[in-house]
Scaffold this active site. Structure first.
Site, PDB file in Angstrom:
ATOM      1  CG  HIS A 155      19.262  16.245 -25.842  1.00 57.91           C
ATOM      2  ND1 HIS A 155      18.099  16.835 -25.380  1.00 57.91           N
ATOM      3  CD2 HIS A 155      20.249  17.167 -25.649  1.00 57.91           C
ATOM      4  CE1 HIS A 155      18.373  18.052 -24.938  1.00 57.91           C
ATOM      5  NE2 HIS A 155      19.676  18.272 -25.079  1.00 57.91           N
ATOM      6  CG  ASN A 285      17.428 -10.179 -23.275  1.00 55.74           C
ATOM      7  OD1 ASN A 285      17.868  -9.665 -24.301  1.00 55.74           O
ATOM      8  ND2 ASN A 285      16.446 -11.067 -23.289  1.00 55.74           N
ATOM      9  CD  GLU A 290      15.799  -4.834 -19.373  1.00 56.09           C
ATOM     10  OE1 GLU A 290      15.907  -4.458 -20.547  1.00 56.09           O
ATOM     11  OE2 GLU A 290      15.397  -5.978 -19.075  1.00 56.09           O
ATOM     12  CE1 TYR A 317       1.876   3.881  17.380  1.00 59.32           C
ATOM     13  CE2 TYR A 317      -0.390   3.446  18.051  1.00 59.32           C
ATOM     14  CZ  TYR A 317       0.767   3.065  17.372  1.00 59.32           C
ATOM     15  OH  TYR A 317       0.788   1.877  16.703  1.00 59.32           O
ATOM     16  CD  GLN A 322       0.436  -1.989  13.266  1.00 55.69           C
ATOM     17  OE1 GLN A 322       0.456  -2.095  14.476  1.00 55.69           O
ATOM     18  NE2 GLN A 322      -0.536  -2.471  12.544  1.00 55.69           N
ATOM     19  CE  LYS A 325       6.320  -1.949  13.071  1.00 49.26           C
ATOM     20  NZ  LYS A 325       5.718  -2.859  14.060  1.00 49.26           N
TER      21      LYS A 325
HETATM   22  N1  ARG Z   1       2.780  -2.437  16.577  1.00 48.51           N
HETATM   23  C1  ARG Z   1       2.618  -1.099  16.951  1.00 48.51           C
HETATM   24  C2  ARG Z   1       3.267  -0.152  15.928  1.00 48.51           C
HETATM   25  O1  ARG Z   1       4.027  -0.566  15.118  1.00 48.51           O
HETATM   26  C3  ARG Z   1       3.244  -0.899  18.292  1.00 48.51           C
HETATM   27  C4  ARG Z   1       2.653   0.186  19.092  1.00 48.51           C
HETATM   28  C5  ARG Z   1       1.268  -0.137  19.485  1.00 48.51           C
HETATM   29  N2  ARG Z   1       0.773   0.904  20.324  1.00 48.51           N
HETATM   30  C6  ARG Z   1      -0.544   1.040  20.570  1.00 48.51           C
HETATM   31  N3  ARG Z   1      -0.867   1.997  21.339  1.00 48.51           N
HETATM   32  N4  ARG Z   1      -1.430   0.270  20.025  1.00 48.51           N
HETATM   33  O2  ARG Z   1       2.983   1.006  15.927  1.00 48.51           O
END
Ligand code: ARG
Length: 399
Positions: A155, A285, A290, A317, A322, A325
């Site tokens: 604490h 500091n 921090e 997909y 995307q 990423k």
């Molecule tokens: N740049 C895309 C990603 O990161 C690659 C795959 C694209 N695939 C598609 N069917 N448009 O997901």
């Protein structure tokens, strides 16, 4: 012209919007995609799609491309949208019909998974090395000052005596757990998705175990539907494990910030690792710590971003995927730089033995005093009461 160009011109704004930041982000994936493309070309040669001379030409062109990337002499153009189309265009421009064969038996959907997994496994190795460096510094601190005792806190109030050894060992144990968690994720990532195509297999099969061996993957994805479901799931697991390091560093930073507070002074942060004030001349500091502490919140945000991206998507997909990423790449960079700066802070961290000794005021030993009575047969609660009563009546006297 785009690889997927239809019979009408595409809208430039729409396709650039869909590519998002991929042209920049994919520069980081390019070397891994080239490596995977070489393994893929070998597998195409194995099933007779590529002649030996064609394989040699593709290997040569991809090796040239790799060195252009290393020298910073290659960029992904607007036309290419991502590293996958950039590679195909490069090979087609250099090799004509031979280049046009590279996308046989693959889709960008399995291609991106493969490049990402290779990239993540590589980055994870760097994180583990940096975490081991922090552990080495904590162990150095233990070797040099481990025996020094000081008042531990609960604490944010003095609690019981502890030592530099116990304190530093706590963080060693925590970082070891974070390493185990990250290595577990690396193990899951080490599976070859190439050859699952868009998620539904391919009319012509490649030798997927061969590709796995070429790329040092432990196993092969059995089910293409799962390959596609796995992307954000893996990203989520990865970010959670990466954030475990930021959790360790967040708590460690808070400790060092408090323990080096001048009136407490267990630690002294080397002056070169502190920053000054534009108005108050005396300030040194702990901004560095921090910022490390704050990055835990930043990675927590990325974790939430990635988790949210996977909600309500059907199998297969989706371009939404995307968008994790950048979050993952930024997280790798932040965790790596935070571990490295923490190592630097620890190398120069000074333990002030006098301040540690001074912190051991009598109340820090009261639990021990109660246990002295327990050793003599007094029930714990009675011993506790006796010591507490003595302490608080004494403190009234002191008032
Ligand atoms: N740049 C895309 C990603 O990161 C690659 C795959 C694209 N695939 C598609 N069917 N448009 O997901």
């Amino acid at each position: 012209m785009k690889l997927w160009q239809k019979d009408v011109p595409h809208d430039e704004v729409a396709s650039s919007f869909a590519s998002s930041s991929d042209r920049d982000l994919d520069m980081r994936l390019l070397p891994f995609d080239c490596k995977a493309s070489i393994a893929h070309a070998k597998s195409l040669h194995k099933i007779g799609i590529l002649e030996s001379e064609e394989l040699a030409a593709i290997k040569g062109a991809l090796t040239d491309l790799l060195s252009l990337v290393e020298k910073g002499e290659f960029t992904i153009s607007e036309e290419d949208e991502d590293c996958h189309s950039a590679i195909e265009r490069y090979l087609t421009e250099k090799l004509g019909d031979t280049g046009r064969k590279i996308h046989t038996c693959r889709s960008r959907n399995d291609q991106v998974l493969c490049a990402l997994r290779l990239c993540y496994i590589y980055e994870i190795e760097g994180i583990v090395d940096a975490a081991l460096d922090v552990i080495a510094m904590l162990k150095k601190l233990i070797a040099e000052k481990g025996d020094v005792a000081f008042a531990g806190h609960t604490h944010t109030r003095k609690a019981m005596p502890t030592t530099i050894k116990d304190w530093a060992d706590g963080y060693v144990a925590s970082i070891c757990d974070s390493i185990s968690s990250l290595e577990f994720v690396a193990k899951i990532l080490s599976s070859n998705p190439l050859g699952t195509g868009a998620g539904y297999g391919l009319p012509i099969q490649t030798d997927r175990r061969f590709v796995a061996d070429e790329l040092s993957f432990r196993s092969v994805d059995i089910n293409g539907i799962y390959s596609q479901i796995s992307r954000t799931k893996h990203d989520k697991m990865l970010l959670s494990s990466l954030n475990a390091f930021m959790y360790d560093l967040n708590r460690l930073s808070s400790d060092i910030i408090l323990f080096s507070y001048p009136d407490m002074g267990y630690f002294k942060i080397e002056k070169s690792m502190t920053t000054g004030s534009s108005i108050m001349p005396q300030k040194t500091n702990p901004d560095v710590l921090e910022v490390v502490r704050g990055y835990y919140a930043v990675i927590s945000g990325y974790e939430t971003q990635v988790a949210a991206l996977a909600h309500n998507l059907i199998s297969g997909y989706h371009r939404d995927l995307q968008l994790s990423k950048g979050a993952v790449f930024n997280s790798f960079d932040i965790v790596l730089s935070s571990l490295s700066i923490m190592e630097k802070v620890l190398v120069t961290l000074d333990v002030c033995e006098d301040a540690c000794k001074k912190s051991l005021s009598p109340e820090v030993f009261l639990t021990e005093k109660a246990y002295d009575l327990v050793r003599k047969g007094v029930p714990f609660r009675a011993a506790y009461r006796k010591v507490a009563d003595e302490y608080f009546s004494g403190s009234k006297d002191r008032e």
